[in-house]
Design a protein around this motif. Structure first.
Motif, PDB file in Angstrom:
ATOM      1  N   VAL A   8       0.991  -1.168   0.100  1.00 25.46           N
ATOM      2  CA  VAL A   8      -0.080   0.076   0.032  1.00 25.46           C
ATOM      3  C   VAL A   8       0.653   1.416   0.089  1.00 25.46           C
ATOM      4  CG1 VAL A   8      -1.808   1.174   1.196  1.00 25.46           C
ATOM      5  CG2 VAL A   8      -1.595  -1.036   1.176  1.00 25.46           C
ATOM      6  N   GLY A   9       1.028   1.958  -1.254  1.00 23.86           N
ATOM      7  CA  GLY A   9       1.750   3.219  -1.229  1.00 23.86           C
ATOM      8  C   GLY A   9       3.323   2.739  -1.148  1.00 23.86           C
ATOM      9  N   GLU A  64      -7.842  -0.210  -4.891  1.00 25.81           N
ATOM     10  CA  GLU A  64      -7.335   0.970  -5.361  1.00 25.81           C
ATOM     11  C   GLU A  64      -6.012   1.296  -4.654  1.00 25.81           C
ATOM     12  OE1 GLU A  64     -10.368   1.116  -4.104  1.00 25.81           O
ATOM     13  OE2 GLU A  64     -11.534   1.180  -5.985  1.00 25.81           O
ATOM     14  N   GLY A  65      -4.926   1.286  -5.358  1.00 22.50           N
ATOM     15  CA  GLY A  65      -3.285   1.509  -4.841  1.00 22.50           C
ATOM     16  C   GLY A  65      -2.967   0.324  -4.019  1.00 22.50           C
TER      17      GLY A  65
END
Length: 298
Positions: A8-9, A64-65
């Motif tokens: 995540v990120g 998402e992401g």
């Protein structure tokens, strides 16, 4: 429960996979391990907190992401593998001229154990780097992988399933010509990126009958491998007993149980993988592991 490692990120974190691309981000719960390997090792102590976080719904995130990584992106020890552990594949491989495991017997009398290097592991969707194999003989092997939860030595077959944390899908990708050239299996199977794994570890309590599971491979949509886990020559308790008699198993160890007939080597002419191919592995209850085959980076 389906446990995954997600990014995540750009930050890897353990997670619970809920389906439809949704996850529970376990990094949002203080006190939980920061890796899935740590969670496996401390599962008895942390399971309650994980279940409460899932029930609360406060740490859910969408697709998402999020990128799904291999469940254990970098195992601490070599992955233990079993050669020629389905009857049809034992005959297929023995008759290929690539079998250097010794003897004139196609079906082994005892499990054939070898290992793959941890640096070979990649996650779902990552390209298998065919360009790293100078011989152009990249092959696929769908395998049910067992993740050890409770370690030990001298584990009996009767107690073996009590040491299993869960299961995942593994592609024992192999450079066949290197496998034959070196007359052993480590180098041809340990090339960086030659061990796709995932998408999650499904805990053992979610799999009521391991033998009933089916394993399959499709290449560009064409069915190549299809078998039942019940067709194993040496079942999971036998493998755990055999290995632990000599090597102490540790939490987080991974045992790949073997592949059925239908590998690329078994066709005439062989159907080796090439850049642009897509390899899709499926095992009942565990989901799908899909990887493209990549060419040399620009």
């Amino acid at each position: 429960m389906k446990l995954a490692t997600i990014s995540v990120g750009g930050r890897p974190t353990p997670a619970v996979a809920l389906g439809s691309g949704r996850f529970v981000d376990l990094s949002r719960e203080g006190g939980l391990p920061s890796t899935l390997l740590g969670l496996v090792r401390g599962w008895d102590a942390h399971r309650g907190a994980v279940e409460r976080l899932v029930a609360a719904g406060t740490a859910e995130i969408g697709p998402e992401g999020v990128r799904v990584l291999a469940p254990i992106p970098r195992p601490e020890r070599n992955i233990m593998c079993v050669g020629k552990n389905y009857y049809d594949h034992a005959h297929e491989f023995h008759g290929s001229g690539f079998d250097s495991s010794g003897g004139a017997q196609a079906v082994p009398e005892v499990p054939v154990i070898f290992t793959k290097a941890p640096s070979a592991v990649i996650g779902p969707g990552e390209p298998i780097p065919a360009w790293r194999d100078p011989t152009g003989t990249l092959d696929y092997e769908v395998e049910l992988a067992v993740v050890i939860g409770r370690g030990g030595s001298g584990i009996s077959k009767a107690d073996a399933y009590g040491h299993v944390f869960g299961y995942t899908i593994l592609n024992d990708a192999t450079a066949r010509a290197l496998q034959r050239k070196h007359q052993q299996w480590f180098l041809g199977k340990s090339i960086d990126g030659f061990c796709p794994m995932g998408p999650a570890i499904v805990t053992a309590d979610e799999i009521p009958d391991v033998a009933a599971m089916r394993v399959s491979t499709r290449v560009n949509g064409e069915l190549r491998q299809d078998a039942r886990v019940a067709d194993l020559i040496f079942d999971i308790p036998t493998l755990i007993e055999t290995i632990s008699a000599l090597v102490t198993l540790e939490p987080g160890d991974i045992i790949a149980t073997g592949t059925p007939a239908g590998v690329g080597l078994g066709f005439d002419p062989p159907k080796y993988l090439k850049p642009g191919d897509v390899v899709t592995l499926e095992i009942t209850g565990l989901g799908t592991l899909e990887n493209p085959v990549g060419g040399r980076p620009a």
